[in-house]
Design a protein around this motif. Structure first.
Motif, PDB file in Angstrom:
ATOM      1  N   PRO A 156       0.872  -1.512  -0.146  1.00  0.00           N
ATOM      2  CA  PRO A 156      -0.088   0.003  -0.092  1.00  0.00           C
ATOM      3  C   PRO A 156       0.857   1.238   0.039  1.00  0.00           C
ATOM      4  CG  PRO A 156       0.133  -1.057   2.076  1.00  0.00           C
ATOM      5  CD  PRO A 156       0.843  -1.921   1.351  1.00  0.00           C
ATOM      6  N   LEU A 157       0.348   2.207  -0.376  1.00  0.00           N
ATOM      7  CA  LEU A 157       1.074   3.532  -0.536  1.00  0.00           C
ATOM      8  C   LEU A 157       1.358   4.297   0.630  1.00  0.00           C
ATOM      9  CD1 LEU A 157      -0.553   5.349  -3.541  1.00  0.00           C
ATOM     10  CD2 LEU A 157       1.549   4.095  -3.727  1.00  0.00           C
ATOM     11  N   TRP A 158       0.607   3.805   1.709  1.00  0.00           N
ATOM     12  CA  TRP A 158       0.974   4.515   2.941  1.00  0.00           C
ATOM     13  C   TRP A 158       2.262   4.178   3.585  1.00  0.00           C
ATOM     14  CZ3 TRP A 158       1.409   0.936   6.519  1.00  0.00           C
ATOM     15  CH2 TRP A 158       0.893  -0.339   6.650  1.00  0.00           C
ATOM     16  N   ALA A 159       2.717   2.812   2.987  1.00  0.00           N
ATOM     17  CA  ALA A 159       3.925   2.284   3.780  1.00  0.00           C
ATOM     18  C   ALA A 159       4.967   2.976   3.150  1.00  0.00           C
ATOM     19  CB  ALA A 159       4.100   0.904   3.020  1.00  0.00           C
ATOM     20  N   VAL A 160       4.895   3.559   1.682  1.00  0.00           N
ATOM     21  CA  VAL A 160       5.886   4.757   1.442  1.00  0.00           C
ATOM     22  C   VAL A 160       5.953   5.906   2.052  1.00  0.00           C
ATOM     23  CG1 VAL A 160       6.569   5.810  -0.887  1.00  0.00           C
ATOM     24  CG2 VAL A 160       5.400   3.656  -0.944  1.00  0.00           C
ATOM     25  N   GLY A 161       4.976   6.432   2.565  1.00  0.00           N
ATOM     26  CA  GLY A 161       4.944   7.425   3.289  1.00  0.00           C
ATOM     27  C   GLY A 161       5.659   7.329   4.690  1.00  0.00           C
ATOM     28  N   LEU A 162       5.376   6.088   5.144  1.00  0.00           N
ATOM     29  CA  LEU A 162       6.272   5.745   6.373  1.00  0.00           C
ATOM     30  C   LEU A 162       7.660   5.723   6.226  1.00  0.00           C
ATOM     31  CD1 LEU A 162       3.867   3.267   8.425  1.00  0.00           C
ATOM     32  CD2 LEU A 162       4.085   5.712   8.588  1.00  0.00           C
ATOM     33  N   LEU A 203      13.121  11.129   7.170  1.00  0.00           N
ATOM     34  CA  LEU A 203      13.209  12.341   7.807  1.00  0.00           C
ATOM     35  C   LEU A 203      13.355  12.623   9.072  1.00  0.00           C
ATOM     36  CD1 LEU A 203       9.868  14.154   5.860  1.00  0.00           C
ATOM     37  CD2 LEU A 203      12.255  14.658   5.237  1.00  0.00           C
ATOM     38  N   GLY A 204      12.902  11.557   9.877  1.00  0.00           N
ATOM     39  CA  GLY A 204      13.317  11.455  11.484  1.00  0.00           C
ATOM     40  C   GLY A 204      14.717  11.007  11.593  1.00  0.00           C
ATOM     41  N   ILE A 205      15.220  10.262  10.822  1.00  0.00           N
ATOM     42  CA  ILE A 205      16.630   9.882  10.941  1.00  0.00           C
ATOM     43  C   ILE A 205      17.554  11.195  10.703  1.00  0.00           C
ATOM     44  CG2 ILE A 205      18.691   8.398  10.028  1.00  0.00           C
ATOM     45  CD1 ILE A 205      16.556   6.182   9.529  1.00  0.00           C
ATOM     46  N   ALA A 206      17.109  11.868   9.545  1.00  0.00           N
ATOM     47  CA  ALA A 206      17.964  13.167   9.153  1.00  0.00           C
ATOM     48  C   ALA A 206      17.711  14.276  10.303  1.00  0.00           C
ATOM     49  CB  ALA A 206      17.371  13.746   7.742  1.00  0.00           C
ATOM     50  N   THR A 254      13.615   2.212  14.005  1.00  0.00           N
ATOM     51  CA  THR A 254      13.044   1.220  14.338  1.00  0.00           C
ATOM     52  C   THR A 254      11.455   1.313  13.411  1.00  0.00           C
ATOM     53  OG1 THR A 254      13.259   1.421  16.671  1.00  0.00           O
ATOM     54  CG2 THR A 254      11.195   0.040  16.056  1.00  0.00           C
ATOM     55  N   LEU A 255      10.768   2.441  12.935  1.00  0.00           N
ATOM     56  CA  LEU A 255      10.093   2.521  12.165  1.00  0.00           C
ATOM     57  C   LEU A 255      10.638   2.098  10.681  1.00  0.00           C
ATOM     58  CD1 LEU A 255       7.230   3.431  11.175  1.00  0.00           C
ATOM     59  CD2 LEU A 255       8.169   5.633  11.015  1.00  0.00           C
ATOM     60  N   LEU A 256      11.636   2.613  10.138  1.00  0.00           N
ATOM     61  CA  LEU A 256      12.237   2.255   8.957  1.00  0.00           C
ATOM     62  C   LEU A 256      12.341   0.806   8.891  1.00  0.00           C
ATOM     63  CD1 LEU A 256      13.417   2.977   6.360  1.00  0.00           C
ATOM     64  CD2 LEU A 256      15.802   3.270   7.646  1.00  0.00           C
ATOM     65  N   LEU A 257      13.029  -0.044   9.811  1.00  0.00           N
ATOM     66  CA  LEU A 257      13.315  -1.338   9.802  1.00  0.00           C
ATOM     67  C   LEU A 257      12.166  -2.293   9.766  1.00  0.00           C
ATOM     68  CD1 LEU A 257      16.490  -1.741  12.162  1.00  0.00           C
ATOM     69  CD2 LEU A 257      16.404  -1.904   9.772  1.00  0.00           C
ATOM     70  N   SER A 258      11.070  -1.530  10.454  1.00  0.00           N
ATOM     71  CA  SER A 258       9.824  -2.601  10.764  1.00  0.00           C
ATOM     72  C   SER A 258       9.073  -2.259   9.310  1.00  0.00           C
ATOM     73  CB  SER A 258       8.889  -1.721  11.721  1.00  0.00           C
ATOM     74  OG  SER A 258       9.705  -1.924  12.892  1.00  0.00           O
ATOM     75  N   VAL A 259       8.874  -1.177   8.638  1.00  0.00           N
ATOM     76  CA  VAL A 259       8.124  -1.084   7.282  1.00  0.00           C
ATOM     77  C   VAL A 259       8.940  -1.535   6.411  1.00  0.00           C
ATOM     78  CG1 VAL A 259       7.350   0.565   5.663  1.00  0.00           C
ATOM     79  CG2 VAL A 259       7.152   1.029   8.373  1.00  0.00           C
ATOM     80  N   ARG A 260      10.271  -1.740   6.520  1.00  0.00           N
ATOM     81  CA  ARG A 260      11.272  -2.533   5.426  1.00  0.00           C
ATOM     82  C   ARG A 260      10.577  -3.805   4.982  1.00  0.00           C
ATOM     83  NH1 ARG A 260      15.821  -5.672   7.539  1.00  0.00           N
ATOM     84  NH2 ARG A 260      16.394  -7.121   5.848  1.00  0.00           N
ATOM     85  N   PHE A 261      10.078  -4.378   5.857  1.00  0.00           N
ATOM     86  CA  PHE A 261       9.512  -6.045   5.932  1.00  0.00           C
ATOM     87  C   PHE A 261       8.483  -6.139   4.736  1.00  0.00           C
ATOM     88  CE2 PHE A 261      11.968  -6.884   9.575  1.00  0.00           C
ATOM     89  CZ  PHE A 261      12.407  -8.202   8.995  1.00  0.00           C
ATOM     90  N   ILE A 262       7.524  -4.856   4.573  1.00  0.00           N
ATOM     91  CA  ILE A 262       6.461  -4.851   3.710  1.00  0.00           C
ATOM     92  C   ILE A 262       7.127  -4.765   2.117  1.00  0.00           C
ATOM     93  CG2 ILE A 262       4.471  -3.375   2.586  1.00  0.00           C
ATOM     94  CD1 ILE A 262       3.931  -2.673   5.443  1.00  0.00           C
TER      95      ILE A 262
END
Length: 339
Positions: free
Chosen positions: A233-239, A245-248, A266-274
């Motif tokens: 889903p496109l919302w995963a791209v948004g996450l 942005l948060g890391i930067a 944590t968010l990046l590594l989690s969404v990565r699985f999608i």
């Protein structure tokens, strides 16, 4: 496990139960006993218990509907209560999350509502619950959750790298990484439980081919979701964008920079699985198109999974959101569902 972006009719990508005649839930006594045993064996074999419990719940839901699922959930909760009496309330709390995952995943797949969003919420809820349980237990011992997790990760890394000057240098380099990703341990544990619960529910939902029945093995296979149809889903791209942005931002002098960095990684590594699943779907689509044999498929998939340590599949999946390598029919709207 999940499939989104498939055609509206979901042909070939749905887990659809065999047409069954409603009966009395009392006829499934053996399965209910299996549900009770599944919860009990989680104390020693957690993954096996999760898979068997999800399979039992899904089977009873398919056979007897909401009443069968409700009885199964009641039996599972009863065994949890007995667990708390026999082994202590604190010990029982650690089994609540996997049992809850089994109930949620089985119910969602039975109702054809196991979308990427729904399963993601199950993972988040399970991880958050486990973190709260650990935080409360550690607070009683005068420790913080982050302190305990960093200590555990440090000991695990030390056991892996060994002793010596080089090992200490490697460990010193790894500690800042651990400080940024330690909550992901809970997410990974929840993801693993969801994967086993999904597999168990899949087994419980696939119709059985019996001698004399009108259903063929090809018909039964058509009820199994095809990973080659998965579309993130496109919302995963948004996450992903939000995490980057948060890391930067965490590299700047902002309040709570360390907290922002930890949450973002944590968010990046989690969404990565999608997107890992999406990349695997692209690979499976290519293998299907080339009609490669089973042995070649296994070798290619093993190589691809090993390359995921460098985020290869995740990157392919992310690029596929725009490139659409499989030429999926998106027509401006994505249907996000695992039936």
């Amino acid at each position: 496990m999940m499939a989104s972006g498939e055609r509206q009719d979901g042909a070939g990508t749905e887990i659809v139960p065999a047409t069954s005649q409603p009966g009395s839930p009392s006829k499934g006594l053996l399965w209910y006993a299996g549900i009770a045993v599944s919860v009990a064996i989680m104390a020693r074999y957690p993954m096996l218990g999760v898979m068997c419990l999800a399979m039992g719940l899904r089977t009873q839901a398919e056979r007897f509907g909401a009443k069968g699922l409700g009885i199964g959930v009641g039996i599972a909760c009863g065994v949890l209560a007995a667990w708390g009496v026999a082994l202590g309330f604190e010990s029982m709390l650690y089994a609540v999350a996997p049992v809850g995952i089994c109930i949620a995943v089985s119910a969602l797949m039975w109702k054809r509502r196991a979308s990427v969003l729904a399963i993601s919420l199950v993972v988040v809820a399970s991880a958050a619950f486990s973190m709260v349980v650990d935080a409360v237990a550690l607070a009683g011992m005068g420790m913080g959750l982050d302190e305990a997790m960093l200590s555990m990760l440090e000991e695990a890394a030390r056991a892996y790298v060994g002793r010596g000057v080089e090992a200490e240098l490697a460990l010193a380099t790894a500690m800042p990484v651990f400080e940024s990703i330690w909550p992901f341990v809970y997410v990974a544990s929840s993801l693993l439980n969801v994967a086993f619960a999904g597999f168990g529910s899949l087994l419980g939902g696939v119709p059985q081919v019996r001698p004399g029945s009108r259903m063929s093995y090809a018909d039964a296979q058509a009820h199994v979701p095809q990973i080659s149809s998965f579309d993130a889903p496109l919302w995963a791209v948004g996450l992903v964008a939000l995490a980057v942005l948060g890391i930067a931002a965490s590299t700047l002098s902002i309040p709570e920079a360390e907290l922002v960095r930890t949450a973002s990684w944590t968010l990046l590594l989690s969404v990565r699985f999608i997107f890992t699943v999406q990349g695997l779907g692209v690979l499976m689509g290519m293998l299907n198109r080339w009609r490669l044999g089973c042995f070649t498929r296994v070798v290619v998939i093993m190589i691809a999974v090993s390359l995921e340590t460098m985020f290869v599949l995740s990157i392919i999946g992310l690029v596929d959101v725009w490139a659409n390598f499989r030429k999926l029919s998106r027509d401006g709207a994505r249907v996000e569902a695992h039936r």
